[in-house]
Design an enzyme around this catalytic site. Structure first.
Site, PDB file in Angstrom:
ATOM      1  N   ASP A 154       4.923   2.960   1.642  1.00  0.00           N
ATOM      2  CA  ASP A 154       3.468   2.916   1.840  1.00  0.00           C
ATOM      3  C   ASP A 154       3.019   1.610   2.520  1.00  0.00           C
ATOM      4  O   ASP A 154       2.396   0.761   1.902  1.00  0.00           O
ATOM      5  CB  ASP A 154       2.781   3.089   0.477  1.00  0.00           C
ATOM      6  CG  ASP A 154       1.321   3.498   0.614  1.00  0.00           C
ATOM      7  OD1 ASP A 154       0.759   3.372   1.721  1.00  0.00           O
ATOM      8  OD2 ASP A 154       0.735   3.937  -0.393  1.00  0.00           O
ATOM      9  N   HIS A 175      -1.678   4.076   3.195  1.00  0.00           N
ATOM     10  CA  HIS A 175      -2.881   4.820   2.800  1.00  0.00           C
ATOM     11  C   HIS A 175      -4.153   4.012   3.061  1.00  0.00           C
ATOM     12  O   HIS A 175      -5.239   4.578   3.134  1.00  0.00           O
ATOM     13  CB  HIS A 175      -2.792   5.370   1.374  1.00  0.00           C
ATOM     14  CG  HIS A 175      -3.035   4.408   0.264  1.00  0.00           C
ATOM     15  ND1 HIS A 175      -2.023   3.768  -0.422  1.00  0.00           N
ATOM     16  CD2 HIS A 175      -4.179   3.970  -0.301  1.00  0.00           C
ATOM     17  CE1 HIS A 175      -2.538   3.003  -1.363  1.00  0.00           C
ATOM     18  NE2 HIS A 175      -3.852   3.100  -1.315  1.00  0.00           N
ATOM     19  N   SER A 178      -4.566  -2.124  -3.668  1.00  0.00           N
ATOM     20  CA  SER A 178      -3.659  -1.528  -2.699  1.00  0.00           C
ATOM     21  C   SER A 178      -3.473  -2.458  -1.516  1.00  0.00           C
ATOM     22  O   SER A 178      -4.440  -2.969  -0.961  1.00  0.00           O
ATOM     23  CB  SER A 178      -4.200  -0.201  -2.197  1.00  0.00           C
ATOM     24  OG  SER A 178      -3.839   0.809  -3.070  1.00  0.00           O
TER      25      SER A 178
HETATM   26  N1  ARG Z   1      -2.896   6.346  -6.023  1.00  0.00           N
HETATM   27  C1  ARG Z   1      -3.017   5.389  -4.948  1.00  0.00           C
HETATM   28  C2  ARG Z   1      -4.435   4.808  -4.957  1.00  0.00           C
HETATM   29  O1  ARG Z   1      -5.126   4.956  -5.893  1.00  0.00           O
HETATM   30  C3  ARG Z   1      -2.649   5.980  -3.632  1.00  0.00           C
HETATM   31  C4  ARG Z   1      -3.644   6.931  -3.058  1.00  0.00           C
HETATM   32  C5  ARG Z   1      -3.282   7.513  -1.728  1.00  0.00           C
HETATM   33  N2  ARG Z   1      -2.251   8.519  -1.805  1.00  0.00           N
HETATM   34  C6  ARG Z   1      -2.453   9.841  -2.071  1.00  0.00           C
HETATM   35  N3  ARG Z   1      -1.417  10.625  -2.123  1.00  0.00           N
HETATM   36  N4  ARG Z   1      -3.637  10.400  -2.252  1.00  0.00           N
HETATM   37  O2  ARG Z   1      -5.123   4.557  -4.031  1.00  0.00           O
HETATM   38  N1  GLU Z   2      -3.706   3.012  -4.757  1.00  0.00           N
HETATM   39  C1  GLU Z   2      -4.702   2.157  -5.325  1.00  0.00           C
HETATM   40  C2  GLU Z   2      -5.619   1.542  -4.269  1.00  0.00           C
HETATM   41  O1  GLU Z   2      -5.855   2.084  -3.259  1.00  0.00           O
HETATM   42  C3  GLU Z   2      -4.048   1.128  -6.155  1.00  0.00           C
HETATM   43  C4  GLU Z   2      -3.561   1.785  -7.345  1.00  0.00           C
HETATM   44  C5  GLU Z   2      -4.358   1.432  -8.563  1.00  0.00           C
HETATM   45  O2  GLU Z   2      -5.446   1.972  -8.776  1.00  0.00           O
HETATM   46  O3  GLU Z   2      -3.818   0.602  -9.291  1.00  0.00           O
HETATM   47  O4  GLU Z   2      -6.223   0.531  -4.472  1.00  0.00           O
END
Ligand code: ARG
Ligand code: GLU
Length: 711
Positions: free
Chosen positions: A226, A90, A646
């Protein structure tokens, strides 16, 4: 008598050796690498086999030399002596999308460069190494005259920051960044080295890299592969340089070896990366405003938007492609805020903060705390003053400015406005058109006016329900029917306007109903609400600085870790499951069995590649299986992380890479404001699944050969 005397000194913290300083609570905290010697004993007692100096050192290369800021908001890590880099799928998504076309659909099919010559340049992408950090509090705050106003103080700090930055950068290719800590009670400088030639090396297909999609996002148990793979290039002297075909793979000072030795519940882990933002030391008034004012508006507006987008995506495959990235980013915040508000309600954070504020207030009535006597009432008043503007600001962002038609119309309107000025030159006109041209192309590629209008309608309805105001009913009625910006060709045609005919452009754009409406909404936000929020927030920042200072003065024995501010941090914990509800327990590991169980060819998020099914059927996991012969996919641990982490390396006690951080569990998303050791977990892609995909699934043996794998 003597024993008692030593004991009381210990209690007073006098004899406490640096290493034994009380860490806040179990596993909470994002620690400054330069000060890690204070955590060393604690970390070692929990399983770290390295010294603080191995992790961060200014004298010799250390693990920090293998950690980078990837792009603008993620972390990455170097994994070979040829500058190979791992980060999340991502995080690399934009680059993968950039290189994808109908013929080369890397998003769908994945991509693996067969040789270094096949690695794809990524314009605009950079990675940033930390060369060193320094405490510059004294340089910025030392000797400031007493009794400065907030504005004078801020001006002095700004001037000193600029001077120090320039002096540090002079004669080097480094870039200095000076960042406030503890709300401006301390400052640190980060001296960085930025590499601009970074190439895409490989990525799994989206149904591995994004497996589970938004359905599983922010959730455990998780089965997302990921990751994506990049490489840093440097000039012939191994120095940063813009892209050139002559550049060669960067020779890093340090890279992470990879452990396939296997993991167990309770194992020590640490995460080294760039957490973006946390707010652990707020007042109850602030938490109330986030959880009970801001989040509910954001959540309600995005629920409506997402309902429209999801229905359109399900109905039409083209819309699915066009809106995939938008839906993902809208849904990501939406789901996080829901989890956060729930967590704050469950932990009763506002009440907990209020109870603390009672104690604090009592302390301010003693001589010791007298300097902080007025700070809480002042904060309360400041948040009260902010609330209506904050509400408007959030409503404008999430409702008013959400229809995309307005953003494109506004952009054209800005060129029209600039071009109306006397002496606007031919070259400025051409430059303006060029910029709009690029923007127009990107915009309409992923735009469907029917979807946008449906969003507009549902948000308008919400606006009526919530605010009972009617900004401009006539305009709203047939915005999409009348605006030329609802039509890509009409908007594009305007870009052919020659300089001599620019008056026609100006007139057409300025008379367009969407441009008029956009100017109204954007004007309200940019000229009224945002400046007011900024002014009131500056007041709050000064008060919060004082409140932070007060909290530290009141609890001198407590070690306060600074809130995340997108600077390099170390956080540590252990692999551990959790119990989200009565009678429910989550184990800390997932395996490929769970992917096959979730498989559903009819649901986009759960499609599984045939090749993966074949490997599974053959149980062909090679050296990547665990001791029971199963293929691990992800694990959770108690490391305190947030957005920006991330792609961060997740390391074992020897500093070997065991995974890539990519998410948190939903039950723990309030950790940005209130950390709960029983519920907060970071989610890590197990490095064994990552290598399995590179090796067995993609057959990219040349990459495996580059890694230092320890078994
Ligand atoms: N929750 C993760 C973050 O905060 C992954 C985000 C990307 N994935 C998604 N399905 N939108 O960045
Ligand atoms: N998916 C998140 C990011 O892009 C990390 C997840 C979180 O917020 O802990 O940084």
């Amino acid at each position: 008598m003597k024993r008692f005397w030593i004991l009381s000194l210990l209690l007073a913290g006098v004899l406490l050796p640096a290493g034994l300083g009380t860490p806040a609570r179990a596993d909470e905290g994002m620690w400054i690498p330069m000060l890690l010697n204070r955590n060393e004993a604690d970390m070692q007692s929990k399983g770290l086999q390295l010294s603080a100096e191995d992790i961060y050192s200014i004298n010799h290369s250390s693990l920090k030399d293998a950690v980078v800021i990837f792009g603008g908001g993620c972390t990455g890590e170097v994994v070979s002596d040829r500058g190979l880099l791992f980060t999340n799928h991502h995080c690399g998504f934009g680059q993968i999308q950039y290189h994808s076309s109908l013929e080369h659909d890397y998003l769908t099919n994945g991509f693996w460069a067969a040789t270094e010559a096949d690695e794809l340049p990524c314009p605009g992408l950079s990675v940033t190494f930390l060369v060193r950090m320094e405490d510059v509090t004294e340089a910025l705050l030392g000797g400031l005259p007493e009794g400065l106003s907030e504005k004078e103080r801020a001006d002095s700090v700004r001037q000193r920051t600029q001077a120090l930055k320039e002096a540090t950068e002079a004669g080097t290719h480094y870039r200095a960044r000076i960042v406030p800590f503890y709300y401006g009670n301390q400052y640190y400088m980060f001296v960085n080295e930025v590499f601009e030639d970074v190439r895409l090396v490989g990525t799994p297909p989206s149904n591995i890299g994004k497996f589970g999609g938004d359905t599983d996002n922010w959730m455990w148990p998780r089965h997302t592969g990921d990751f994506s793979v990049f490489r840093i290039y440097a000039d012939s002297n191994n120095q940063p340089a813009p892209y050139s075909a002559d550049n060669r793979p960067y020779r890093p000072r340090q890279f992470f070896p990879i452990s396939l030795r296997g993991l167990n519940p309770g194992d020590f882990t640490f995460v080294f990366g760039y957490p973006g933002r946390t707010q652990e030391y707020l007042s109850s008034y602030a938490v109330h405003q986030v959880a009970e004012v801001e989040n509910p508006i954001r959540i309600a507006a995005r629920t409506r938007r997402l309902d429209v987008i999801k229905a359109a995506m399900d109905a039409d495959p083209l819309t699915r492609i066009q809106y995939a990235a938008k839906a993902a980013s809208i849904a990501n915040g939406w789901k996080k805020w829901i989890g956060e508000s729930k967590g704050i309600a469950r932990l009763k954070t506002v009440e907990v903060k209020r109870a603390f504020e009672k104690e604090f207030t009592a302390w301010t009535l003693t001589d010791e705390g007298a300097a902080y006597r007025g700070v809480l009432p002042a904060l309360e008043a400041a948040y009260q003053a902010l609330e209506p503007y904050n509400t408007m600001s959030v409503m404008l962002q999430e409702i008013g400015m959400a229809p995309e038609l307005l953003s494109i119309a506004y952009a054209y309107g800005q060129l029209a406005e600039a071009a109306s000025a006397d002496g606007f030159s031919d070259s400025a006109w051409q430059a303006g058109l060029d910029a709009l041209h690029k923007r127009t192309e990107l915009f309409y590629k992923n735009y469907d006016p029917r979807v946008d209008e449906a969003i507009f309608r549902t948000l308008l309805a919400m606006n009526h329900e919530e605010m009972a105001v009617e900004p401009d009913a006539a305009t709203q009625k047939d915005l999409y029917a009348k605006s030329l910006f609802a039509n890509a060709d009409k908007a594009g045609a305007l870009l052919n306007t020659p300089y001599a005919k620019r008056k026609t452009f100006i007139k057409t754009v300025e008379n367009d109903v969407a441009c008029k409406y956009a100017r109204l909404i954007y004007g309200q936000y940019l000229n009224q609400v945002r400046p007011t929020v900024a002014r009131l927030s500056a007041d709050i920042d000064s008060l919060q600085r004082l409140y932070m200072q007060g909290q530290m003065a009141m609890q001198p024995e407590r070690r306060f870790y600074p809130d995340a501010n997108f600077t390099l941090r170390v956080t540590y914990g252990q692999i551990q499951g959790f119990s989200p509800a009565d009678a429910v327990h989550y184990a800390p590991f997932t395996t490929i069995d769970g992917i096959m169980a979730k498989e559903n060819p009819d649901i986009y998020d759960y499609v599984v590649e045939d090749r993966l099914k074949e490997l599974y059927a053959a149980q062909d996991f090679g050296p990547y299986a665990d001791s029971a012969g199963r293929l691990p996919v992800a694990f959770i641990a108690t490391n305190h992380t947030t957005g920006g982490n991330s792609g961060s390396p997740v390391l074992n006690g020897r500093g070997e890479l065991i995974g890539l951080n990519f998410d948190r569990n939903w039950e723990g998303t309030m950790s940005d404001i209130h950390y709960d050791p029983t519920q907060c977990r970071n989610i890590t892609l197990d490095i064994r699944y990552c290598l399995f995909i590179i090796d067995k699934f993609a057959g990219a043996q040349r990459l495996i050969d580059e890694l230092e794998i320890r078994r």
